[in-house]
Design an enzyme around this catalytic site. Structure first.
Site, PDB file in Angstrom:
ATOM      1  N   GLU A   1      -6.527   3.782  -5.912  1.00 44.46           N
ATOM      2  CA  GLU A   1      -7.799   4.001  -5.201  1.00 44.46           C
ATOM      3  C   GLU A   1      -8.378   5.313  -5.711  1.00 44.46           C
ATOM      4  O   GLU A   1      -7.819   6.393  -5.449  1.00 44.46           O
ATOM      5  CB  GLU A   1      -7.590   4.075  -3.687  1.00 44.46           C
ATOM      6  CG  GLU A   1      -8.932   4.136  -2.955  1.00 44.46           C
ATOM      7  CD  GLU A   1      -8.868   4.646  -1.526  1.00 44.46           C
ATOM      8  OE1 GLU A   1      -9.827   4.422  -0.777  1.00 44.46           O
ATOM      9  OE2 GLU A   1      -7.870   5.305  -1.146  1.00 44.46           O
TER      10      GLU A   1
ATOM     11  N   HIS B   1     -11.303  -2.629   3.993  1.00 41.60           N
ATOM     12  CA  HIS B   1     -11.208  -2.192   5.387  1.00 41.60           C
ATOM     13  C   HIS B   1     -11.960  -0.879   5.603  1.00 41.60           C
ATOM     14  O   HIS B   1     -12.054  -0.419   6.732  1.00 41.60           O
ATOM     15  CB  HIS B   1      -9.731  -2.017   5.757  1.00 41.60           C
ATOM     16  CG  HIS B   1      -9.073  -0.943   4.949  1.00 41.60           C
ATOM     17  ND1 HIS B   1      -8.894  -1.034   3.574  1.00 41.60           N
ATOM     18  CD2 HIS B   1      -8.577   0.263   5.288  1.00 41.60           C
ATOM     19  CE1 HIS B   1      -8.325   0.061   3.129  1.00 41.60           C
ATOM     20  NE2 HIS B   1      -8.118   0.871   4.144  1.00 41.60           N
ATOM     21  N   ASP B   2     -12.450  -0.256   4.541  1.00 32.75           N
ATOM     22  CA  ASP B   2     -13.198   1.002   4.665  1.00 32.75           C
ATOM     23  C   ASP B   2     -14.702   0.812   4.502  1.00 32.75           C
ATOM     24  O   ASP B   2     -15.479   1.681   4.908  1.00 32.75           O
ATOM     25  CB  ASP B   2     -12.748   1.999   3.588  1.00 32.75           C
ATOM     26  CG  ASP B   2     -11.302   2.441   3.741  1.00 32.75           C
ATOM     27  OD1 ASP B   2     -10.806   2.487   4.883  1.00 32.75           O
ATOM     28  OD2 ASP B   2     -10.664   2.739   2.717  1.00 32.75           O
TER      29      ASP B   2
ATOM     30  N   ASP C   1       0.863  -1.174   0.000  1.00 34.49           N
ATOM     31  CA  ASP C   1       0.000   0.000   0.000  1.00 34.49           C
ATOM     32  C   ASP C   1       0.908   1.234   0.000  1.00 34.49           C
ATOM     33  O   ASP C   1       1.698   1.428   0.932  1.00 34.49           O
ATOM     34  CB  ASP C   1      -0.859  -0.024   1.275  1.00 34.49           C
ATOM     35  CG  ASP C   1      -2.237   0.548   1.067  1.00 34.49           C
ATOM     36  OD1 ASP C   1      -2.330   1.628   0.475  1.00 34.49           O
ATOM     37  OD2 ASP C   1      -3.216  -0.070   1.527  1.00 34.49           O
TER      38      ASP C   1
ATOM     39  N   ASP D   1      -2.977   4.678  -2.438  1.00 38.32           N
ATOM     40  CA  ASP D   1      -4.016   5.272  -1.602  1.00 38.32           C
ATOM     41  C   ASP D   1      -4.470   6.627  -2.160  1.00 38.32           C
ATOM     42  O   ASP D   1      -3.638   7.458  -2.544  1.00 38.32           O
ATOM     43  CB  ASP D   1      -3.418   5.464  -0.196  1.00 38.32           C
ATOM     44  CG  ASP D   1      -4.445   5.819   0.852  1.00 38.32           C
ATOM     45  OD1 ASP D   1      -5.303   4.980   1.150  1.00 38.32           O
ATOM     46  OD2 ASP D   1      -4.383   6.955   1.385  1.00 38.32           O
TER      47      ASP D   1
HETATM   48  C1  GLC Z   1      -7.872   5.460   2.016  1.00 35.73           C
HETATM   49  C2  GLC Z   1      -7.716   4.304   2.975  1.00 35.73           C
HETATM   50  C3  GLC Z   1      -8.355   4.673   4.269  1.00 35.73           C
HETATM   51  C4  GLC Z   1      -7.642   5.883   4.829  1.00 35.73           C
HETATM   52  C5  GLC Z   1      -7.636   7.020   3.820  1.00 35.73           C
HETATM   53  C6  GLC Z   1      -6.637   8.061   4.191  1.00 35.73           C
HETATM   54  O1  GLC Z   1      -9.191   5.705   1.687  1.00 35.73           O
HETATM   55  O2  GLC Z   1      -8.238   3.142   2.396  1.00 35.73           O
HETATM   56  O3  GLC Z   1      -8.351   3.616   5.193  1.00 35.73           O
HETATM   57  O4  GLC Z   1      -8.262   6.303   6.007  1.00 35.73           O
HETATM   58  O5  GLC Z   1      -7.259   6.581   2.538  1.00 35.73           O
HETATM   59  O6  GLC Z   1      -5.331   7.599   3.992  1.00 35.73           O
END
Ligand code: GLC
Length: 538
Positions: A273, A335-336, A108, A210
């Site tokens: 992402e 995880h979100d 990540d 990310d």
């Molecule tokens: C992404 C991650 C999340 C995090 C955010 C800020 O969306 O998946 O868990 O809180 O970025 O880094």
């Protein structure tokens, strides 16, 4: 229903196109030292389980040194391992063991922001003259005082934090402990590209990047326009349209540079992402002569209602939005996001598994969904997610998707000998990996069967797709490769529905079923899903 989505296969398929990705959230996978938090040695100990699932790659959520304000998405050293998880030697062992099992390992990469404890930020905030001042985004107060513009943090509240010592604000799209990096600064850019080199030189097979669409902000940092459709059920962030704080052309150029770097290392994957509407989302593939990420993560199965008409539409629209060289992908958990079983119920979660693993495009599966972990109550005194604390009136706690993996019926489900950092799913004594390995009709057995089927069936892994005609509440589509022709029929409701076969074919074989029994009289059980091999009816 019409057949709008038609796509054929292209010649060469690297592993990230034909394979299945499994997301490991290391804090909650397996603890090896009794501190109640998962670690790299724990992942190593469970590698055979992952290999036996049949997946091709592991995406590991962040394991870098971090104060854990956002559980690792606040990185204090991009080229290290947090002692909580192990060290670089433990990482190298895990990587070697994964490769020995034919598994790829994806890290990540968190480029939008670092931790406020990163030495770069400590230097940056030490004085206005520090050489690293410009590695972050500092601004004077607005002319009348207060934050420089109206931007709102994704976790609620102003996106600006006042620094009294140097008399300026710094920008943070997430927590104030996560200051945004300034990708317009060439030295910062070089330093971050070196981070990618560091891990690829060590042998990692790619990165999940990310919040990639956030990394560059519009020059001049104009106010974002208000969102006229905002309702109080939405997050505070959604009050504004993030026109100037996200999806800037310069970010696409950086993604292309990252891709050029990765391509120089051979078959390494970049997964971005990115939350955007289809037309803007598709631009993150770049152009054939200047590609960007291989897979802009597609979250539409998470974001949309669960019914046949909606799914039909999103599949068709997404397929139609892809550039000719763009490879699709699908995600149903992370995880979100809320657990898929919690959101649509366990019976439909089996249908979702079949959907994920039979659509055209790379599937990403989130740990624990393969055993159908459903709703988990987190008592108020055990809530840990900072997003929840900042917006407590909204039902957005991410802890419920981050609870530890239940492995067996021993104490703490075999996750830890200590106290798990988050509670386990209440039904862990029966819903655990061991119990499901012993049960031929468990969710885990279904996942393993579907992944195995995908592995040996080119039509599923790399074939074309077309939406087929379905009864109401039935989502149906064909997949094919060479002469092999499959029909997938998914009943999105609890009552039986008709199975409609395309004209001129009959069922040659039932390749998979979400339920132990399936009638062959043209009905589809409630909550039933089938993968059928078709043959010509002559
Ligand atoms: C992404 C991650 C999340 C995090 C955010 C800020 O969306 O998946 O868990 O809180 O970025 O880094």
């Amino acid at each position: 229903m019409s057949s709008p989505a038609l796509s054929g296969a292209v010649a060469h398929h690297p592993w990230w196109e034909s394979g299945v990705i499994y997301q490991v959230y290391p804090r909650s996978f397996q603890d090896s030292d009794g501190d109640g938090i998962g670690d790299l040695a724990g992942v190593l100990a469970r590698l055979d389980y992952i290999a036996a699932l049949g997946v091709d790659a592991i995406w590991l959520s962040p394991v870098f040194p971090s104060p854990m304000a956002d559980f690792g998405y606040d990185v204090a050293d991009y080229c290290g391992i947090d002692p909580m998880f192990g060290d670089l030697a433990a990482f190298d062992s895990l990587l070697a063991a994964a490769h020995a099992r034919g598994l790829k390992l994806i890290l990540d990469f968190v480029p939008n922001h670092s931790s406020d404890q990163h030495p770069w930020f400590l230097a940056s905030r030490s004085s206005r003259d520090d050489p690293k001042r410009d590695w972050y985004i500092w601004r004077d107060p607005a002319p009348g005082g207060g934050p420089p513009n109206n931007w709102i943090s994704d976790f609620g509240g102003s996106a600006w934090e006042w620094d009294a010592r140097t008399g300026q604000y710094y920008l943070h799209a997430f927590l104030k402990e996560q200051p945004d990096l300034n990708w317009r600064n060439p030295a910062l850019r070089d330093a971050m590209m070196d981070v990618l080199r560091f891990w690829m030189d060590r042998g990692v097979d790619g990165f999940r990047i990310d919040v990639l669409w956030h990394i560059v902000k519009a020059e001049g940092l104009p106010d974002n326009p208000p969102n006229p459709h905002w309702t109080p059920a939405q997050t505070e962030r959604d009050k504004l349209i993030q026109r100037y704080s996200t999806d800037q052309p310069e970010a696409h150029a950086i993604a292309a540079d990252m891709r050029a770097l990765a391509d120089g290392y051979g078959e390494r994957v970049l997964i971005g992402e990115i939350f955007l509407p289809n037309d803007r989302h598709a631009r993150w593939y770049g152009a054939p002569d200047r590609p960007q990420v291989h897979l802009p993560f597609n979250f539409q199965l998470i974001e949309n209602d669960w019914n046949a008409a909606t799914l039909n539409r999103i599949i068709a629209d997404y397929e139609a939005s892809l550039p000719p060289f763009g490879w699709p992908n699908w995600v149903i958990g992370s995880h979100d996001a809320p657990r898929i079983s919690a959101r649509i119920g366990e019976a439909q979660a089996r249908v979702a598994a079949m959907l994920l693993l039979t659509l055209r495009g790379t599937p990403t599966l989130y740990q624990g969904d393969e055993i159908g972990i459903g709703p988990v109550d987190i008592p108020p005194d055990r809530i840990r997610d900072p997003q929840h604390w900042r917006q407590p009136t909204l039902d957005i706690g991410r802890d419920r998707s981050r609870t530890p993996m239940p492995w067996d019926a021993s104490a703490n489900a075999g996750f830890t000998t200590g106290k798990p950092w988050l509670p386990l799913n209440a039904d862990w004594p029966v819903r655990n990996v061991d119990a499901q390995l012993a049960d031929p009709v468990s969710m885990l057995a279904l996942y393993r069967a579907l992944i195995a089927l995908r592995r040996v069936t080119r039509a599923l892994a790399i074939g074309g797709i077309a939406i087929a005609v379905g009864d109401s509440d039935v989502l149906a589509y064909e997949r094919w490769h060479d002469d092999d022709r499959l029909l997938i029929a998914l009943n999105l409701c609890a009552e039986p529905r008709q199975l409609l076969l395309p004209v001129g074919v009959r069922i040659a074989e039932v390749l998979a079923s979400t339920l132990p029994s399936h009638p062959m009289d043209g009905t589809l059980h409630g909550d039933g899903g089938l993968v059928l091999r078709l043959e010509r009816d002559d």
